[in-house]
Design a protein around this motif. Sequence first.
Motif, short mmCIF file in Angstrom:
data_model
loop_
_atom_site.label_atom_id
_atom_site.label_comp_id
_atom_site.label_asym_id
_atom_site.label_seq_id
_atom_site.Cartn_x
_atom_site.Cartn_y
_atom_site.Cartn_z
N ILE A 139 3.07 -4.61 -1.17
CA ILE A 139 2.09 -5.47 -1.84
C ILE A 139 0.69 -5.23 -1.29
O ILE A 139 -0.29 -5.22 -2.04
CB ILE A 139 2.50 -6.96 -1.72
CG1 ILE A 139 3.78 -7.21 -2.54
CG2 ILE A 139 1.38 -7.88 -2.20
CD1 ILE A 139 4.32 -8.62 -2.44
N GLU A 140 0.58 -5.02 0.02
CA GLU A 140 -0.73 -4.70 0.61
C GLU A 140 -1.27 -3.39 0.02
O GLU A 140 -2.46 -3.29 -0.29
CB GLU A 140 -0.61 -4.59 2.13
CG GLU A 140 -0.44 -5.94 2.82
CD GLU A 140 -0.30 -5.81 4.33
OE1 GLU A 140 -0.23 -4.65 4.82
OE2 GLU A 140 -0.25 -6.85 5.01
N TRP A 141 -0.40 -2.39 -0.14
CA TRP A 141 -0.81 -1.12 -0.76
C TRP A 141 -1.23 -1.34 -2.20
O TRP A 141 -2.26 -0.82 -2.66
CB TRP A 141 0.33 -0.12 -0.68
CG TRP A 141 0.04 1.18 -1.37
CD1 TRP A 141 -0.64 2.25 -0.87
CD2 TRP A 141 0.41 1.53 -2.71
NE1 TRP A 141 -0.72 3.24 -1.82
CE2 TRP A 141 -0.09 2.84 -2.94
CE3 TRP A 141 1.11 0.87 -3.72
CZ2 TRP A 141 0.10 3.49 -4.16
CZ3 TRP A 141 1.29 1.51 -4.94
CH2 TRP A 141 0.80 2.80 -5.14
N LEU A 142 -0.46 -2.15 -2.93
CA LEU A 142 -0.74 -2.43 -4.33
C LEU A 142 -2.11 -3.10 -4.49
O LEU A 142 -2.80 -2.88 -5.50
CB LEU A 142 0.36 -3.36 -4.88
CG LEU A 142 0.72 -3.34 -6.35
CD1 LEU A 142 1.15 -1.95 -6.79
CD2 LEU A 142 1.83 -4.35 -6.62
N ASN A 143 -2.50 -3.89 -3.51
CA ASN A 143 -3.76 -4.64 -3.59
C ASN A 143 -4.94 -3.92 -2.95
O ASN A 143 -6.04 -4.50 -2.86
CB ASN A 143 -3.58 -6.02 -2.94
CG ASN A 143 -2.70 -6.93 -3.77
OD1 ASN A 143 -2.72 -6.88 -5.01
ND2 ASN A 143 -1.90 -7.76 -3.11
N ARG A 144 -4.74 -2.70 -2.49
CA ARG A 144 -5.86 -1.92 -1.96
C ARG A 144 -6.90 -1.69 -3.05
O ARG A 144 -6.56 -1.48 -4.22
CB ARG A 144 -5.36 -0.59 -1.43
CG ARG A 144 -5.08 -0.57 0.05
CD ARG A 144 -4.51 0.73 0.54
NE ARG A 144 -4.92 1.92 -0.19
CZ ARG A 144 -4.39 3.13 0.02
NH1 ARG A 144 -3.45 3.30 0.95
NH2 ARG A 144 -4.79 4.17 -0.68
N GLU A 145 -8.17 -1.72 -2.68
CA GLU A 145 -9.24 -1.60 -3.66
C GLU A 145 -9.18 -0.29 -4.43
O GLU A 145 -9.42 -0.25 -5.64
CB GLU A 145 -10.61 -1.76 -2.99
CG GLU A 145 -10.92 -3.21 -2.61
CD GLU A 145 -10.84 -4.17 -3.77
OE1 GLU A 145 -11.33 -3.83 -4.87
OE2 GLU A 145 -10.25 -5.26 -3.61
N ASP A 146 -8.87 0.82 -3.74
CA ASP A 146 -8.82 2.10 -4.44
C ASP A 146 -7.68 2.15 -5.44
O ASP A 146 -7.83 2.67 -6.56
CB ASP A 146 -8.72 3.27 -3.45
CG ASP A 146 -7.51 3.18 -2.55
OD1 ASP A 146 -7.05 2.06 -2.25
OD2 ASP A 146 -6.99 4.25 -2.13
N ILE A 147 -6.52 1.59 -5.06
CA ILE A 147 -5.38 1.56 -5.98
C ILE A 147 -5.69 0.69 -7.18
O ILE A 147 -5.42 1.06 -8.34
CB ILE A 147 -4.10 1.06 -5.26
CG1 ILE A 147 -3.76 1.94 -4.06
CG2 ILE A 147 -2.93 0.99 -6.25
CD1 ILE A 147 -3.50 3.39 -4.40
N LYS A 148 -6.29 -0.47 -6.95
CA LYS A 148 -6.63 -1.38 -8.04
C LYS A 148 -7.66 -0.77 -8.99
O LYS A 148 -7.52 -0.87 -10.22
CB LYS A 148 -7.14 -2.71 -7.47
CG LYS A 148 -6.05 -3.54 -6.79
CD LYS A 148 -6.62 -4.71 -6.01
CE LYS A 148 -7.23 -5.75 -6.90
NZ LYS A 148 -7.65 -6.94 -6.11
N SER A 149 -8.69 -0.13 -8.44
CA SER A 149 -9.73 0.44 -9.30
C SER A 149 -9.20 1.63 -10.10
O SER A 149 -9.52 1.78 -11.29
CB SER A 149 -10.94 0.86 -8.46
OG SER A 149 -10.60 1.89 -7.55
#
Length: 328
Positions: free
Chosen positions: A299-309
Amino acid sequence: MKPQGYETMIDTLPQDNDRKEVLFRQAGDGFLQVEYGHEQVLYVPDSFRMLAVDSAIKEKHVKGLIETVPGLRTNMFHFDPLEITAQELIEVIKETEESFKGIDDVVVESRLINLPIAFEDSETKKAVEKYAQSIRPDAPNIIDGYNLEYIALCNGVTKEEVKKMLLGTEWFNSGCGFWPGGGFFWPLDPRCALVVPKYNPPRTWTPEGSVGIGGPCVFTYTTATGGGYQLFGRTIPTFQFAMKHPQFKEGPFLYRNADRIRFYEATEQEVLGIFEHVHDKTDYRYDIEEGSIVVKDYIEWLNREDIKSETEAYLKKQAEGAATAPKL
């Protein structure tokens, strides 16, 4: 038309912390469907929670509970109504949900199965050709005799990008069902979340080992059957009714709940050779790694800014593709 006064929803459990509202629907005299939330969304952590709660319920050895069929955000409970009522079963599920602390501390035991795939192989091409000849000659999802270009159009990407996305993520099995040995596989990387409509109408034939996608779900066909998923290639056997091969000695199914599969590209001849070494010579060794998913880390990886953008940028392209792709 639904009969006046008839309602499938028989109970609910309010939203709380990381749990969405739980909906309880009557699904027959001996079936209860449990669903997380009203909105149909692809969010894999819902499945992590569903499987953890499912496991906790099974540990209670509830009298009258026959089996469960977990999905991405639903679970179907099959029960004996002579042993337990739907409401009594609901109370067991509610109690388990309320005692569940949350998914942050969950570690999902998850095998990684590496599967070869031959893109646009001759056998799945025959299935597409048969469909065009005998069912729907004007099918807009068949471009250049296959479905890959249509998958690309629906997602605003190229055929080569489709292949890279299929190979570029692990696909998580939310649960086994629908067809003997089948699993429902979802992308762990949201940047690879392809979405396509199903065939309309469906095919009458699909060869064993075919791999396709319907909506956002990938499926590997365990036997020759009909089907409606858009096809992109063929993999090796994942089901053996005869149970001759050592991998299937305890049962005919390869997949388990919470398995992950990762595809790697192979030639059609390599895939056909493995078919022979599974079904005839029975000496092929499946590439399976024991492992786990630490939900908090995911979930922390999923919420990373680069992943989200990057996900948002892809979803914008996908929406543009879906708006212009031919409708089925």
